[in-house]
Every structure is written in C-alpha cells, then in structure tokens.
Design a protein around this motif. Structure first.
Motif, PDB file in Angstrom:
ATOM      1  N   GLY A 167       0.653  -0.984   0.122  1.00  0.00           N
ATOM      2  CA  GLY A 167       0.258   0.747   0.205  1.00  0.00           C
ATOM      3  C   GLY A 167       0.651   1.335   0.674  1.00  0.00           C
ATOM      4  O   GLY A 167       0.199   1.931  -0.856  1.00  0.00           O
ATOM      5  N   MET A 168       1.878   1.375   0.714  1.00  0.00           N
ATOM      6  CA  MET A 168       2.793   2.273   1.192  1.00  0.00           C
ATOM      7  C   MET A 168       3.609   2.668  -0.270  1.00  0.00           C
ATOM      8  O   MET A 168       3.579   4.105  -1.325  1.00  0.00           O
ATOM      9  N   GLU A 169       4.048   1.227  -1.323  1.00  0.00           N
ATOM     10  CA  GLU A 169       4.550   1.995  -2.683  1.00  0.00           C
ATOM     11  C   GLU A 169       3.437   2.111  -2.866  1.00  0.00           C
ATOM     12  O   GLU A 169       4.270   2.881  -4.723  1.00  0.00           O
ATOM     13  N   TYR A 170       2.352   1.175  -3.667  1.00  0.00           N
ATOM     14  CA  TYR A 170       1.427   2.046  -4.325  1.00  0.00           C
ATOM     15  C   TYR A 170       0.899   3.747  -4.328  1.00  0.00           C
ATOM     16  O   TYR A 170       0.702   4.216  -5.245  1.00  0.00           O
ATOM     17  N   THR A 171       1.052   4.144  -3.643  1.00  0.00           N
ATOM     18  CA  THR A 171       1.020   5.460  -3.168  1.00  0.00           C
ATOM     19  C   THR A 171       2.267   6.769  -3.803  1.00  0.00           C
ATOM     20  O   THR A 171       1.141   7.924  -4.284  1.00  0.00           O
ATOM     21  N   LYS A 172       3.158   5.757  -4.397  1.00  0.00           N
ATOM     22  CA  LYS A 172       4.014   6.509  -4.996  1.00  0.00           C
ATOM     23  C   LYS A 172       3.193   6.867  -6.264  1.00  0.00           C
ATOM     24  O   LYS A 172       3.223   8.354  -7.078  1.00  0.00           O
ATOM     25  N   GLY A 173       2.848   6.233  -6.905  1.00  0.00           N
ATOM     26  CA  GLY A 173       1.772   6.518  -8.532  1.00  0.00           C
ATOM     27  C   GLY A 173       0.763   7.572  -8.625  1.00  0.00           C
ATOM     28  O   GLY A 173       0.256   7.579 -10.035  1.00  0.00           O
ATOM     29  N   ILE A 189       1.682  13.300  -7.605  1.00  0.00           N
ATOM     30  CA  ILE A 189       2.496  12.076  -8.615  1.00  0.00           C
ATOM     31  C   ILE A 189       3.942  11.502  -8.852  1.00  0.00           C
ATOM     32  O   ILE A 189       4.347  12.791  -9.331  1.00  0.00           O
ATOM     33  N   GLY A 190       4.430  10.057  -7.639  1.00  0.00           N
ATOM     34  CA  GLY A 190       5.682  10.197  -8.287  1.00  0.00           C
ATOM     35  C   GLY A 190       6.638  10.147  -7.085  1.00  0.00           C
ATOM     36  O   GLY A 190       7.898   9.520  -6.619  1.00  0.00           O
ATOM     37  N   HIS A 191       5.545  10.596  -5.844  1.00  0.00           N
ATOM     38  CA  HIS A 191       6.319  10.621  -4.883  1.00  0.00           C
ATOM     39  C   HIS A 191       5.688   9.553  -3.473  1.00  0.00           C
ATOM     40  O   HIS A 191       3.929   9.813  -4.137  1.00  0.00           O
TER      41      HIS A 191
END
Ligand code: ADP
Ligand code: MG
Length: 221
Positions: A167-173, A189-191
């Motif tokens: 879920g944490m990784e998903y927030t990057k996109g 987006i991207g962070h």
C-alpha cells in the motif's frame, strides 16, 4: 497472546523505529508537504516513551488504558495532521481492548479495525487518496480475510506488514486527494506518501517485535 508488558515493549520499539526514520520521513514530506512528518512523529513517540515509564511505574496492565494514554499523548504533542490522526487511531483501538490484560491475534484485528475507523472518521480519507489509509486498510483486510485460514500469528503479522508495504509503494503512483499533498495536484504523483510510510513502519515494528518476543518464549527466555 501478548501481555501488557509485551504491548509496552512493542510501543517502545515503535518509538525507536520512528526516531531512526525521522530524517527519512521528513525527507518524504519535504517532497509533497512541509517537511515535518518525521519531526512530528518523533516528538509524539518521544512523549509516549516517557508516558510508558509512568505506566510501568504504576503497574498499569490494562492494555486498553495503555493504548488510550498513547493516543491522548500523540494528540496533545504532535502538531500537523498526523498527530490527531494517529492519536484518534490509538484511542479508537483502545476501546477494542479496554480492560484486557492480554491480547491475541483477534484482539489485534479489533485494534486495527478501531485504528482504521478512527483515521477515516477523523480524516475522511478513503483508499487511493494517497494517505496512511492506503497502508492501513490493506493491512486490516488481511486480518479480515485470515479468519478461516490456518496461519500462525507470526505468518499473519508478516502478511499484514507486507500488505501495508504494498500500500505504501502504491502511494507513489497516485495523486493526493487529502491533506497538504493534495494542494500539489498531479505534481504529487511520483512521490511516496509520508503517512503511509510511517504506518508501514509501525506495522513492520509490530511484526518484528512480536517475532522477537515469541522467539524468546520458544527458547524459554
Ligand atoms: P501535516 O500534513 O499537517 O504537515 P504530517 O506531515 O505530520 O502533517 O503528516 C502528513 C501525513 O498525514 C500524510 O502523508 C498523510 O498520510 C496523512 N494525512 C494527511 N491528511 C490526511 C487525511 N485527511 N486522512 C488520512 N491521512 C492524512
Ligand atoms: Mg507535514
């Protein structure tokens, strides 16, 4: 089963991990916020650490009371959005285990249900808004889905933290729709979201610390 002193130990470890990640969390917040998430969280968990000393001195073994004190301390010491959000999470989690001196994995599910409901009530964020909910809700879903599965507690806690990690990784996109980062619109987006990152770190700490405690049990220590 975890005793009240095990729970206190887990909370202390949370404080240590947050302090170790103070700069990392602040760096993430500098990209899409105001560069204070690590500072806010460390301040809050430092205050929690000293409250835990009080709790130990007074021999408080009501786990609900311990979580309530933790939540109240976070609300009153942490500025920004995260203090009230995490504070509410711990206070709602407390209600699930008020009066209990031991907790098992189903109590932990109730704790996490309370925490998620608290965050969503206070912050009105849903999944995909790029907040801590993106780490917390998938973690709660793992606990919900685990009811009929034959996993041991450690395996389950591992799956819980892996869901939070994903879920944490998903927030990057995705684009932020709640909190300070939402002011950036598409530029968010991207962070990776700082709050989703601290939520993952806390769930990872629960997994690692319970594994450590259970390891000691097995070795008779
Ligand atoms: P602030 O944004 O006030 O500076 P922090 O930097 O400590 O507070 O915390 C920011 C984090 O809080 C974000 O990364 C996000 O995960 C979380 N957050 C912000 N607003 C909300 C909300 N409405 N619901 C859930 N989480 C939120
Ligand atoms: Mg901030």
């Amino acid at each position: 089963m975890l005793s009240a002193s095990d729970v206190i130990y887990v909370l202390e470890k949370m404080g240590t991990v947050i302090a170790e990640n103070k700069e990392y969390l602040t760096e993430l917040d500098s990209a899409i916020g105001d560069a204070d998430h690590g500072i806010n969280m460390t301040k809050g968990f430092d205050a929690v650490k000293s409250k835990l000393e009080d709790i130990k001195q007074k021999n408080i073994d009501n786990i609900g009371e311990i979580l309530k004190i933790t939540g109240m301390t976070l609300v009153s010491t942490v500025g920004g959005a995260a203090g009230p959000l995490y504070g509410t999470a711990f206070m709602k989690a407390a209600l699930a285990v008020m009066g209990k001196t031991e907790v098992d994995i189903r109590d932990f599910q109730n704790i996490m249900e309370g925490a998620l409901a608290g965050v969503k009530m206070r912050g009105k964020a849903e999944i995909s808004d790029k907040t801590m909910v993106d780490a917390l809700e998938p973690a709660v879903n793992i606990l919900r889905e685990s009811k009929d599965k034959e996993l041991n507690e450690i395996e389950l806690l591992n799956n819980v933290r892996l869901a939070a990690l994903q879920g944490m990784e998903y927030t990057k996109g995705i684009q932020a729709r709640k909190g300070r980062a939402s002011y950036l619109g598409a530029r968010s987006i991207g962070h990776q979201d700082p709050g989703a990152t601290s939520s993952y770190l806390l769930l990872n700490t629960i997994y690692q610390t319970v594994e450590e405690i259970k390891g000691k049990d097995i070795n008779g220590g």
